[in-house]
Design an enzyme around this catalytic site. Sequence first.
Site, PDB file in Angstrom:
ATOM      1  N   GLU A   1       0.742  -1.137   0.047  1.00  0.00           N
ATOM      2  CA  GLU A   1      -0.090  -0.111   0.058  1.00  0.00           C
ATOM      3  C   GLU A   1       0.846   1.286  -0.132  1.00  0.00           C
ATOM      4  OE1 GLU A   1      -0.102  -2.441   2.124  1.00  0.00           O
ATOM      5  OE2 GLU A   1      -2.009  -2.929   3.194  1.00  0.00           O
TER       6      GLU A   1
ATOM      7  N   CYS B   1       0.159   0.207   7.873  1.00  0.00           N
ATOM      8  CA  CYS B   1      -0.797   0.625   6.594  1.00  0.00           C
ATOM      9  C   CYS B   1      -1.897   1.183   6.652  1.00  0.00           C
ATOM     10  CB  CYS B   1      -0.562  -0.700   5.690  1.00  0.00           C
ATOM     11  SG  CYS B   1       1.339  -1.120   5.175  1.00  0.00           S
TER      12      CYS B   1
ATOM     13  N   THR C   1      19.176 -40.500  -1.437  1.00  0.00           N
ATOM     14  CA  THR C   1      19.104 -39.805  -2.729  1.00  0.00           C
ATOM     15  C   THR C   1      20.537 -38.911  -2.794  1.00  0.00           C
ATOM     16  OG1 THR C   1      16.803 -39.734  -2.366  1.00  0.00           O
ATOM     17  CG2 THR C   1      17.892 -38.086  -3.862  1.00  0.00           C
TER      18      THR C   1
ATOM     19  N   CYS D   1      -2.156  -3.861   7.337  1.00  0.00           N
ATOM     20  CA  CYS D   1      -1.823  -4.189   8.742  1.00  0.00           C
ATOM     21  C   CYS D   1      -2.131  -3.004   9.762  1.00  0.00           C
ATOM     22  CB  CYS D   1      -0.351  -4.425   8.770  1.00  0.00           C
ATOM     23  SG  CYS D   1       0.732  -3.104   8.335  1.00  0.00           S
TER      24      CYS D   1
END
Lengths: 428, 428
Positions: free
Chosen positions: B84, B117, B229, B108
């Site tokens: 934002e 924000c 592996t 937030c």
Amino acid sequence: MSLSLKPGFSFGGVLQKLYPEENLTRQEIILENSDEYWMAQALSKSMENGCAANPNPSVGCVVVLNNKIISSGCTERWGGKHAERVAFESLKVGDLEGTTVYVTLEPCTHVGKQPPCVELFRNRGISKVVIGSEDPNPIVSGNGIQQLKEMGIECKVGVLKTEVQAWLSPFFIQQRNHRPLIALKWAQSLDGCFADDHDGWQWISGIHSRKYTHWLRQKYDAILIGVGTLLNDFPSLDVREIQNQYKRDPLKIIYDPFGKIFQCTEQEQAILTEKTFKLGTKQIILIGTQVLLDEKEKNNKWFQFLKNNENFILQKINDNSENKMTNIIVESLKCKEIDEFLGRPLQSILIEGGPRLLSLFLQEKNYDVLHVFIAPFFLGGEKNKLFSKKQRALIPYIFRDVSKVERMKIVVQERLGNDILLEMVQEN
Amino acid sequence: MSLSLKPGFSFGGVLQKLYPEENLTRQEIILENSDEYWMAQALSKSMENGCAANPNPSVGCVVVLNNKIISSGCTERWGGKHAERVAFESLKVGDLEGTTVYVTLEPCTHVGKQPPCVELFRNRGISKVVIGSEDPNPIVSGNGIQQLKEMGIECKVGVLKTEVQAWLSPFFIQQRNHRPLIALKWAQSLDGCFADDHDGWQWISGIHSRKYTHWLRQKYDAILIGVGTLLNDFPSLDVREIQNQYKRDPLKIIYDPFGKIFQCTEQEQAILTEKTFKLGTKQIILIGTQVLLDEKEKNNKWFQFLKNNENFILQKINDNSENKMTNIIVESLKCKEIDEFLGRPLQSILIEGGPRLLSLFLQEKNYDVLHVFIAPFFLGGEKNKLFSKKQRALIPYIFRDVSKVERMKIVVQERLGNDILLEMVQEN
């Protein structure tokens, strides 16, 4: 908008936006009013009657004037009118003046059940003819185009040729290779199992895949299964759950080299009569020559019933040890008696199993297309799968090496409910 | 036009036209200028910096006035500005008047590395805020929306919520479940083999799938493999073949409960040092407690090298027989030391194999997402596959029954070259 949203996890859910485009296999985009655009309309039209035209090719034709379709047609049921005739007959004299005619297959030049289509184009003032594919029939191939050119009509050939030939592949394979198209179909788990290792049959794939299977069967002249699958599953092998005007049931073929079917218990006979061998549906039982020679069989009531029923043919397997096993099967089906029994040439066979028979066709690379449904789970079974240990012992199977393996070419991936449908062909 | 042309066989080639639409799983169509349309732009924007914002969510924001985007922003690298703020800071006073702001995640309300924000929205004349998803963080959740409403701004919540949450799933899982997201990844043949039964490693999947794998690894904080592996394949486990500004290598985690790695030959040590253990890349070796107690190991030079190298952590497996095996693995990775080693919370783990470890995670249903590449051929092998006979003997595996099996839910199918990528989640 270019962002294609699918529910899903991070990349996957938004893959098409975030992942570099050039790495994805995209479908082609066709520009409006291009020749490809109108040919796509003709191809779409060609499917209108399904496979009712078989063994003739289902052709589509659209007539375009000033970026508008003024008429269109699709080949009628076998023996009926061809697409061009259908498209033209609704037009008045002069209506074809200045038009472009899009036809998926080269117009015919010979007299069959219908007069030659190419004559319909003469002196009608047509500006241009766009053709999807040449006709593979040697009597026609190239002649139709030649005659159109001699009439002074501009011709363009090969627009959407791949798609047209894909739709007409049974016809093309019969014309070019003098054999039916062979398709293999199965549903498997992610680890390649057709069923679990318990007794009894349960569907692997979901309802959408099964519905698609019924829809798929309509396209094929025949379904082939092994006698093992017959006596395990008692499948109906007919077309259900699908309603349309061109619905048809395929011929059922049972591969039974040792005549196991004649050893059925009375209970099995009853179930077979009720299900797979339903009255009125045509069946072929492919059996070894030895079986028919066996005196014992001749007194068997069930054998006599199958032998004397007009809905059955007991077809001898034309054994020839020099040939591949699956070629022997296909060759045994190429005969006048079977074509007459079916009422038309046998142009396509869908092989639905079981795993042993399918492994054999895969192993011998004897197929044109695979329809594979993958259900998203693991079974971990040993018994019901392609190339299982047991099958590897029975068929001449060379243990695979990744570097030498035959890769198939995927032509379609589609989601059906919660299954994936893959369609594959042989890599050229 | 509605006909979607793909090269391919008959039905397949033209499936989307001919097969009844309602039976196919279609992607959603989003109408232009709808809230979904603009949210899709915000979601697209949110991906601009890749995963650079991790462990913060990568949020996107677009500001719309009169059906035009006048500004947009994406969360910056961890600690940087939120979406934002980036979107608003290029605008002059008054520019936000009458706009609709689309933001993928609720703004937030708390002071973290950045001021809240939600305060950016106050007294700017914004008409409406459209939010993709509420924030799962309990400190924020709902408060941001509440505060916006108190400012007199109209709020709409939940637009493309599924897609937003999918993109941010590691963040959501960490906030809600206090554990990292677990993804399993493998490439298999149609019959579920990871490799042939011969010695030596060969790629199953094609170049496009491998490229995608590299691209995929960037998303994950860590890659986990088993020691088997590691010693078979000596994989690099890094991000190659992909160029972009936010490229990053994941942490490498080796699961080695019995300390096999300390028994390496000198040649193996040399290859490991050259490849997987390349200088400067961080590694965790997950080992059993017993291994560290073993006096013998303490005098081993290679052990001492791994133990004293700052790029390695020898992490003890927090053994607890009451827990599931795979939970023990995941729990062992949830600690301050590892978060500090990584430099941020461990939010996602990609488990790349081998088949035994993957079988275990599948068997115990301990995964959030599967990335499965299917290469179109059969191998017919026995050794290198999920739920092989050997693995079924080693892990508590109940033989499957089709009617009781756990089906996964397919969220993505995509063609990568000549392979198929399936992304699946657990069926709810």
